[in-house]
Scaffold this active site. Sequence first.
Site, PDB file in Angstrom:
ATOM      1  N   HIS A  69       0.890  -1.174   0.000  1.00 45.19           N
ATOM      2  CA  HIS A  69       0.000   0.000   0.000  1.00 45.19           C
ATOM      3  C   HIS A  69       0.922   1.216   0.000  1.00 45.19           C
ATOM      4  CE1 HIS A  69      -3.505  -2.497   1.292  1.00 45.19           C
ATOM      5  NE2 HIS A  69      -2.564  -3.203   1.880  1.00 45.19           N
ATOM      6  N   PHE A  70       1.041   1.874  -1.149  1.00 47.92           N
ATOM      7  CA  PHE A  70       2.014   2.967  -1.264  1.00 47.92           C
ATOM      8  C   PHE A  70       1.372   4.356  -1.162  1.00 47.92           C
ATOM      9  CE2 PHE A  70       5.715   0.450  -3.434  1.00 47.92           C
ATOM     10  CZ  PHE A  70       6.016  -0.126  -2.204  1.00 47.92           C
ATOM     11  N   ARG A  71       0.056   4.412  -0.932  1.00 44.83           N
ATOM     12  CA  ARG A  71      -0.622   5.629  -0.439  1.00 44.83           C
ATOM     13  C   ARG A  71      -0.792   6.757  -1.428  1.00 44.83           C
ATOM     14  NH1 ARG A  71      -2.586   2.459   3.235  1.00 44.83           N
ATOM     15  NH2 ARG A  71      -1.391   2.194   5.147  1.00 44.83           N
ATOM     16  N   ASN A 101      -6.616   0.817  -2.202  1.00 44.00           N
ATOM     17  CA  ASN A 101      -7.236   1.663  -1.153  1.00 44.00           C
ATOM     18  C   ASN A 101      -6.492   2.980  -0.950  1.00 44.00           C
ATOM     19  OD1 ASN A 101      -5.177   0.007  -0.032  1.00 44.00           O
ATOM     20  ND2 ASN A 101      -5.961   0.348   2.033  1.00 44.00           N
ATOM     21  N   HIS A 183      -8.700 -10.145   0.415  1.00 47.11           N
ATOM     22  CA  HIS A 183      -8.423  -9.921   1.832  1.00 47.11           C
ATOM     23  C   HIS A 183      -9.570 -10.609   2.544  1.00 47.11           C
ATOM     24  CE1 HIS A 183      -7.197  -7.194   5.355  1.00 47.11           C
ATOM     25  NE2 HIS A 183      -8.105  -8.034   5.806  1.00 47.11           N
ATOM     26  N   HIS A 237      -2.219 -12.451   2.354  1.00 46.05           N
ATOM     27  CA  HIS A 237      -1.765 -12.550   3.758  1.00 46.05           C
ATOM     28  C   HIS A 237      -2.530 -13.556   4.615  1.00 46.05           C
ATOM     29  CE1 HIS A 237      -4.963  -9.631   3.819  1.00 46.05           C
ATOM     30  NE2 HIS A 237      -4.216  -8.548   3.832  1.00 46.05           N
ATOM     31  N   ASP A 308       2.646  -6.710   2.553  1.00 43.68           N
ATOM     32  CA  ASP A 308       1.506  -5.875   2.955  1.00 43.68           C
ATOM     33  C   ASP A 308       2.021  -4.553   3.546  1.00 43.68           C
ATOM     34  OD1 ASP A 308      -1.100  -5.065   3.362  1.00 43.68           O
ATOM     35  OD2 ASP A 308      -1.392  -6.260   5.184  1.00 43.68           O
ATOM     36  N   HIS A 312       1.636   3.886   8.350  1.00 43.71           N
ATOM     37  CA  HIS A 312       0.864   4.951   9.004  1.00 43.71           C
ATOM     38  C   HIS A 312       1.857   5.742   9.845  1.00 43.71           C
ATOM     39  CE1 HIS A 312      -2.988   3.160   7.883  1.00 43.71           C
ATOM     40  NE2 HIS A 312      -2.479   1.997   8.243  1.00 43.71           N
TER      41      HIS A 312
END
Length: 444
Positions: A69-71, A101, A183, A237, A308, A312
Amino acid sequence: MTYAREPETTLLIQDAQILMPEGSWQQTDLRIQGSKIVEIGKQDPAPTDRVIIATGLALLPGVIDPQVHFREPGLEHKEDLVTATRACARGGVTSFLEMPNTRPITANQEQLTDKLNRAAAKALVNYGFFIGATADNLDQLQQAGPTCGVKIFMGSMQGDLLVDQEAVLEQIFATGDRLIAVHAEDQARIRQRREQFAGQTDPAVHSQIQDNQAALLATQLALRLSKKYQRRLHILHLSTAEEADLLRQDKPAWVTAEVTPQHLVLNTDAYAKIGTLAQMNPPLRSAQDNQVLWQALLDGVIDFIATDHAPHTLAEKAQAYPNSPSGMPGVETSLAIMLTQAHQGRCSVQQVSHWMSRAVAQAYGIANKGKIQPGYDADLVLVDLKTERPVLGAELQTKVGWSPFEGWRLRGWPVVTIVDGQIVYDHGEFNLQCRGKALAFGNG
Ligand code: DOR
């Protein structure tokens, strides 16, 4: 007018311990021309060669991390494609598959194209993106591309990307033939248990709320639908002994599964040490789950490894549970963690490389990657298997600047990372001019 052609860049890696495709080690030289491996064997440098003396270092195929998840876009205060791919380069990760996401989510062609354009402009390593399933984008799930596959959050997600209604899931599995990655956590059970545990602020209750049963229920449903429609399924995962046992008994040929390093080497004891930094979805489990997952990986029930990577900020993580967000960074430490496990006798370096590179390329149909062989892409990592060094916060490239493994002494650190023949990372230095390429997928 005629122009003299620039000689193509050639790179000669001399005297490396090369991991050969069939698993043997060969101490020799490797030549790269442009973006390809062209020759393996002792040779003299040509005058135009750039030479890397690799005596004492192991040469492995670059890591392909199939879940990150590289945002970007929208959550760049946590991470962006520059910081994330610097972290990749430092960790020996030469390709990544990224999740939908972000803000906005990636659920149609325009949003997918935007990500591909951003990556073309910024990513130091190669890239692919999932398209996220919603309740009403069935047409896009089949048409938008290129993509590594369809991502379904069956649970532990909010907003449009949560798809927890069986009728909608059934439609998605019934339509098209792209890989579906799930997921797998059961949202109804999570909801009910959240109420049961309301008011508790110890992050350790996270593993009780989103318990093994929640994961098992969703994995059972995904497997059932995949079998009904013979639909290519990948279980992201995998985290519990129960799911591993289920797959051991009943895993169709078109189903694959992955595990994260943290579900192998961390368990619920971590909450007492690092608090909410240990909070992720699916949650960390027991030491017994660690054991069963390891055995499933060794036996081929679990096919490969993903991090994964889900950063944050420390400020976000400092909020009391359950306001603290779930997720931890991983791309910078995954190879070193797994090579340390190999050093400790848990598995072999060959197995680590298979799980982190070749098996991923095979599962996603990524051509010419995951092996050191003439004709293959020069995505490579030189690793120092002998020096033990701690994970230091100050060295981390991820924007959030922390790791659940800070202070761990690891043995098996990447020292040079090569992407498509370009040296992107070399002993702590980055070549920020390098750019990765869009990956092509057998099923995308
Ligand atoms: O812990 C997690 N964090 N699991 C996920 O599936 C999402 C991720 C995130 O994006 O933060």
